[in-house]
Design an enzyme around this catalytic site. Structure first.
Site, mmCIF file in Angstrom:
data_model
loop_
_atom_site.group_PDB
_atom_site.id
_atom_site.type_symbol
_atom_site.label_atom_id
_atom_site.label_comp_id
_atom_site.label_asym_id
_atom_site.label_seq_id
_atom_site.Cartn_x
_atom_site.Cartn_y
_atom_site.Cartn_z
ATOM 1 N N ASP A 159 -4.989 1.583 10.663
ATOM 2 C CA ASP A 159 -6.403 1.307 10.914
ATOM 3 C C ASP A 159 -6.518 0.795 12.352
ATOM 4 O O ASP A 159 -6.504 1.595 13.285
ATOM 5 C CB ASP A 159 -6.848 0.285 9.851
ATOM 6 N N GLY A 197 0.757 -1.249 0.000
ATOM 7 C CA GLY A 197 0.000 0.000 0.000
ATOM 8 C C GLY A 197 0.788 1.300 0.000
ATOM 9 O O GLY A 197 0.326 2.307 -0.504
ATOM 10 N N ARG A 256 -5.205 0.622 -6.852
ATOM 11 C CA ARG A 256 -3.946 1.176 -6.336
ATOM 12 C C ARG A 256 -3.415 2.287 -7.233
ATOM 13 O O ARG A 256 -2.679 3.163 -6.793
ATOM 14 C CB ARG A 256 -2.872 0.084 -6.234
ATOM 15 N N LYS A 267 -6.707 6.320 10.985
ATOM 16 C CA LYS A 267 -8.116 6.266 11.413
ATOM 17 C C LYS A 267 -8.121 6.230 12.947
ATOM 18 O O LYS A 267 -8.090 5.151 13.543
ATOM 19 C CB LYS A 267 -8.784 4.989 10.889
ATOM 20 N N PHE A 300 -13.684 2.781 4.719
ATOM 21 C CA PHE A 300 -12.768 2.063 3.837
ATOM 22 C C PHE A 300 -12.393 2.944 2.658
ATOM 23 O O PHE A 300 -13.258 3.508 1.990
ATOM 24 C CB PHE A 300 -13.412 0.766 3.353
ATOM 25 N N VAL A 301 -11.097 3.069 2.397
ATOM 26 C CA VAL A 301 -10.634 3.931 1.299
ATOM 27 C C VAL A 301 -9.787 3.160 0.283
ATOM 28 O O VAL A 301 -9.167 2.147 0.623
ATOM 29 C CB VAL A 301 -9.830 5.144 1.837
ATOM 30 N N GLU A 323 4.059 4.009 6.194
ATOM 31 C CA GLU A 323 2.801 3.259 6.025
ATOM 32 C C GLU A 323 1.824 4.055 5.171
ATOM 33 O O GLU A 323 1.847 5.288 5.163
ATOM 34 C CB GLU A 323 2.165 3.027 7.404
ATOM 35 N N ASP A 324 0.941 3.346 4.494
ATOM 36 C CA ASP A 324 -0.146 3.995 3.776
ATOM 37 C C ASP A 324 -1.229 4.433 4.762
ATOM 38 O O ASP A 324 -1.714 5.547 4.720
ATOM 39 C CB ASP A 324 -0.745 3.065 2.707
HETATM 40 P P1 5GP Z 1 -4.268 -2.337 10.580
HETATM 41 O O1 5GP Z 1 -3.372 -3.495 10.924
HETATM 42 O O2 5GP Z 1 -3.804 -1.025 11.154
HETATM 43 O O3 5GP Z 1 -5.705 -2.629 10.947
HETATM 44 O O4 5GP Z 1 -4.308 -2.194 9.038
HETATM 45 C C1 5GP Z 1 -3.208 -1.783 8.380
HETATM 46 C C2 5GP Z 1 -3.214 -2.207 6.941
HETATM 47 O O5 5GP Z 1 -4.509 -2.601 6.475
HETATM 48 C C3 5GP Z 1 -2.814 -1.035 6.112
HETATM 49 O O6 5GP Z 1 -1.432 -0.954 5.945
HETATM 50 C C4 5GP Z 1 -3.542 -1.294 4.812
HETATM 51 O O7 5GP Z 1 -2.758 -2.105 3.986
HETATM 52 C C5 5GP Z 1 -4.786 -2.020 5.234
HETATM 53 N N1 5GP Z 1 -5.923 -1.070 5.381
HETATM 54 C C6 5GP Z 1 -6.393 -0.516 6.522
HETATM 55 N N2 5GP Z 1 -7.426 0.296 6.288
HETATM 56 C C7 5GP Z 1 -7.610 0.282 4.948
HETATM 57 C C8 5GP Z 1 -8.537 0.954 4.077
HETATM 58 O O8 5GP Z 1 -9.405 1.753 4.464
HETATM 59 N N3 5GP Z 1 -8.411 0.677 2.755
HETATM 60 C C9 5GP Z 1 -7.473 -0.193 2.268
HETATM 61 N N4 5GP Z 1 -7.457 -0.379 0.958
HETATM 62 N N5 5GP Z 1 -6.585 -0.833 3.054
HETATM 63 C C10 5GP Z 1 -6.656 -0.594 4.381
HETATM 64 MG MG MG Z 2 -0.110 -0.834 4.718
#
Ligand code: 5GP
Ligand code: MG
Length: 180
Positions: free
Chosen positions: A106, A47, A169, A134, A156-157, A102-103
């Site tokens: 979440d 991402g 992407r 977020k 969700f984005v 990081e992108d």
């Molecule tokens: P986390 O472990 O913080 O829940 O999620 C992190 C990873 O989940 C991010 O690096 C990303 O790859 C993916 N992710 C989290 N939220 C989103 C979202 O809203 N859209 C997309 N496409 N990927 C997300």
């Molecule tokens: Mg990521």
């Protein structure tokens, strides 16, 4: 603008010109913070590839780059919570100043997992740069995240590196899932 990817509709949330502006400012902050140091930017694939590329163009201190590939979403619109490591950290990070790129953060589970891995490699310092955060979805307390592009709601984005089931992407702007 509204777009459709597979079975879902999305609407514009952040236009690329805003991403550019914000990234420029983050770059300035990092340049000041890392003056006379040679940080290693550790990009989290897939991402973060677009953000990594744009952010690095704003960096004017000497720096190195490396990548790690983690996956936590498996073709869905919500995190599975289980993290798979598809490409491990290959660079020696001992005594290095590491900036994780990081992108999006979440739940924070991916970052928590990665931070533990990185800290075990005994870097001199670790900071985090994330294009999106977020705050309402966070389940891990990281304190203040060092460099954040934009805080967004619990939605969700896609776009600008972020995918929905592998697609989207390539989109230049960031879109959010429409609930209608
Ligand atoms: P986390 O472990 O913080 O829940 O999620 C992190 C990873 O989940 C991010 O690096 C990303 O790859 C993916 N992710 C989290 N939220 C989103 C979202 O809203 N859209 C997309 N496409 N990927 C997300
Ligand atoms: Mg990521």
């Amino acid at each position: 603008m509204n777009i459709t990817i597979k079975d879902k509709n999305f609407e514009t949330l952040i236009e690329y010109c805003m991403i550019e502006k914000r990234t420029r400012l983050l770059g300035i902050e990092i340049n000041v913070d890392y003056e006379n140091r040679t940080p290693v930017f550790l990009g989290v694939l897939n991402g973060s590839f677009m953000f990594m590329a744009d952010l690095l163009k704003e960096i004017n201190v000497n720096c190195e780059t490396t990548f790690v590939k983690l996956a936590s979403y498996h073709g869905d619109v919500k995190s599975s919570g289980s993290i798979t490591e598809e490409l491990s950290i290959s660079m020696n990070l001992k005594n290095r100043d590491v900036i994780i790129v990081e992108d999006i953060i979440d739940s924070g589970k991916t970052l928590d997992y990665l931070l533990k891995k990185v800290k075990a490699l005994e870097p001199a310092s670790v900071k985090i740069a994330s294009l999106l955060l977020k705050p309402d979805a966070l389940t891990v307390d990281f304190g203040e995240i060092d460099y954040v592009g934009f805080e967004i709601g619990n939605e969700f984005v896609v776009g600008y590196g972020l995918d929905y089931d592998g697609l989207g992407r390539n989109l230049k702007d960031i879109y959010r899932l429409c609930d209608r």
